[in-house]
Scaffold this motif. Structure first.
Motif, PDB file in Angstrom:
ATOM      1  N   ILE A  41      71.339  14.794  10.699  1.00 26.04           N
ATOM      2  CA  ILE A  41      70.061  15.467  10.925  1.00 26.04           C
ATOM      3  C   ILE A  41      68.928  14.459  10.781  1.00 26.04           C
ATOM      4  N   CYS A  73      67.981  11.257   8.136  1.00 28.30           N
ATOM      5  CA  CYS A  73      69.157  10.795   7.382  1.00 28.30           C
ATOM      6  C   CYS A  73      69.268   9.276   7.341  1.00 28.30           C
ATOM      7  N   SER A 116      70.815  16.141   2.429  1.00 24.83           N
ATOM      8  CA  SER A 116      70.358  17.506   2.187  1.00 24.83           C
ATOM      9  C   SER A 116      69.116  17.779   3.025  1.00 24.83           C
ATOM     10  N   PRO A 117      68.973  18.990   3.557  1.00 23.81           N
ATOM     11  CA  PRO A 117      67.792  19.317   4.363  1.00 23.81           C
ATOM     12  C   PRO A 117      66.478  19.104   3.604  1.00 23.81           C
ATOM     13  N   GLU A 118      66.498  19.310   2.292  1.00 28.66           N
ATOM     14  CA  GLU A 118      65.278  19.127   1.494  1.00 28.66           C
ATOM     15  C   GLU A 118      64.837  17.663   1.490  1.00 28.66           C
ATOM     16  N   SER A 152      65.754  15.430   3.697  1.00 33.18           N
ATOM     17  CA  SER A 152      65.414  15.132   5.083  1.00 33.18           C
ATOM     18  C   SER A 152      63.974  15.525   5.398  1.00 33.18           C
ATOM     19  N   MET A 153      63.587  16.727   4.998  1.00 29.93           N
ATOM     20  CA  MET A 153      62.232  17.206   5.272  1.00 29.93           C
ATOM     21  C   MET A 153      61.187  16.341   4.590  1.00 29.93           C
ATOM     22  N   GLU A 174      62.217  21.067  13.428  1.00 28.11           N
ATOM     23  CA  GLU A 174      62.386  20.473  12.108  1.00 28.11           C
ATOM     24  C   GLU A 174      61.786  21.311  10.979  1.00 28.11           C
ATOM     25  N   ILE A 229      62.633  23.669   7.663  1.00 30.15           N
ATOM     26  CA  ILE A 229      63.710  23.539   6.689  1.00 30.15           C
ATOM     27  C   ILE A 229      64.895  24.419   7.064  1.00 30.15           C
ATOM     28  N   LEU A 240      66.792  22.738   9.889  1.00 29.76           N
ATOM     29  CA  LEU A 240      67.554  21.601   9.383  1.00 29.76           C
ATOM     30  C   LEU A 240      68.836  22.074   8.703  1.00 29.76           C
ATOM     31  N   LYS A 241      68.743  23.157   7.943  1.00 29.15           N
ATOM     32  CA  LYS A 241      69.937  23.724   7.303  1.00 29.15           C
ATOM     33  C   LYS A 241      70.936  24.206   8.352  1.00 29.15           C
ATOM     34  N   ARG A 300      72.574  21.182  10.076  1.00 28.49           N
ATOM     35  CA  ARG A 300      73.578  20.572   9.203  1.00 28.49           C
ATOM     36  C   ARG A 300      74.869  21.379   9.221  1.00 28.49           C
TER      37      ARG A 300
END
Length: 207
Positions: A12, A15, A138-140, A142-143, A157, A159, A162-163, A166
């Motif tokens: 994602i 990363c 983790s999406p967090e 990443s954000m 994009e 959150i 993104l989850k 993933r």
């Protein structure tokens, strides 16, 4: 020893796959290999259209962008002089930042998953990676990286997206694991630690 691998990086946004692809290129070149590093979209006219669409310079909905991504990928595999197949035949290791799952065309976010699988099968039918490297972040995290690294965020994009992306990756790799070599590495670490992890795996595949 196999010295002209085809290696695909996935993950994602945020990363660090582009960074890791460059680090791997440098390591392979230092070891005496020839490396062709490319990305998605390509530098072709189709790739330029995709970039214009993403940056709102060209008006296009997600279905159009998805179709352009597939056309760009197939063209970049088959392009006579500078395509990925041609470079492999010349003895290069080819590294690409994303191969199967584009942010717009794939991942099942804007397009149905059955369309995604059919589109990906076209690329796989022409050229399968020797190694799929997925950097799991983790999406967090990443954000946070995306917010720090960009002035604007692309629409997908959020959150929640993104989850979702993933989880789609893991769904896709679960389908791929019996057909292709998939390596998942923890992306919530220092870049140097991730690079060492990847380098060990690549050396093992080269044996």
């Amino acid at each position: 020893m196999k010295n002209n691998l085809f290696i695909a990086f996935e993950g994602i946004d945020g990363c660090g796959k582009s960074t890791q692809a460059r680090i791997l290129r440098d390591k392979l070149e230092s070891a005496g290999g020839k490396v062709f590093l490319t990305c998605e979209p390509s530098t072709s006219p189709i790739g330029s259209m995709i970039r214009d669409a993403i940056n709102n310079k060209l008006k296009a909905d997600h279905r159009v962008i998805a179709g352009l991504f597939v056309a760009d990928r197939l063209n970049h595999i088959l392009e006579e002089s500078n395509g990925m197949l041609a470079k492999l035949r010349e003895g290069y290791t080819v590294i690409t930042d994303r191969y199967y799952f584009s942010s717009y065309a794939y991942q099942g976010v804007h397009m149905p998953m059955d369309w995604v699988i059919q589109a990906n099968s076209l690329s796989a039918g022409l050229l399968r990676p020797d190694l799929n490297i997925y950097i799991d972040i983790s999406p967090e995290v990443s954000m946070e990286r995306l917010k720090n690294g960009r002035t604007t965020l692309e629409l997908y994009e959020s959150i929640e997206n993104l989850k979702n992306v993933r989880s789609r990756y893991f769904e896709a790799f679960e389908l791929l694991k019996n057909k292709e070599q998939v390596f998942i590495t923890n992306g919530d670490r220092l870049p140097e630690q991730i690079a060492d992890d990847i380098w060990k795996k690549v050396k093992a595949v080269m044996q």
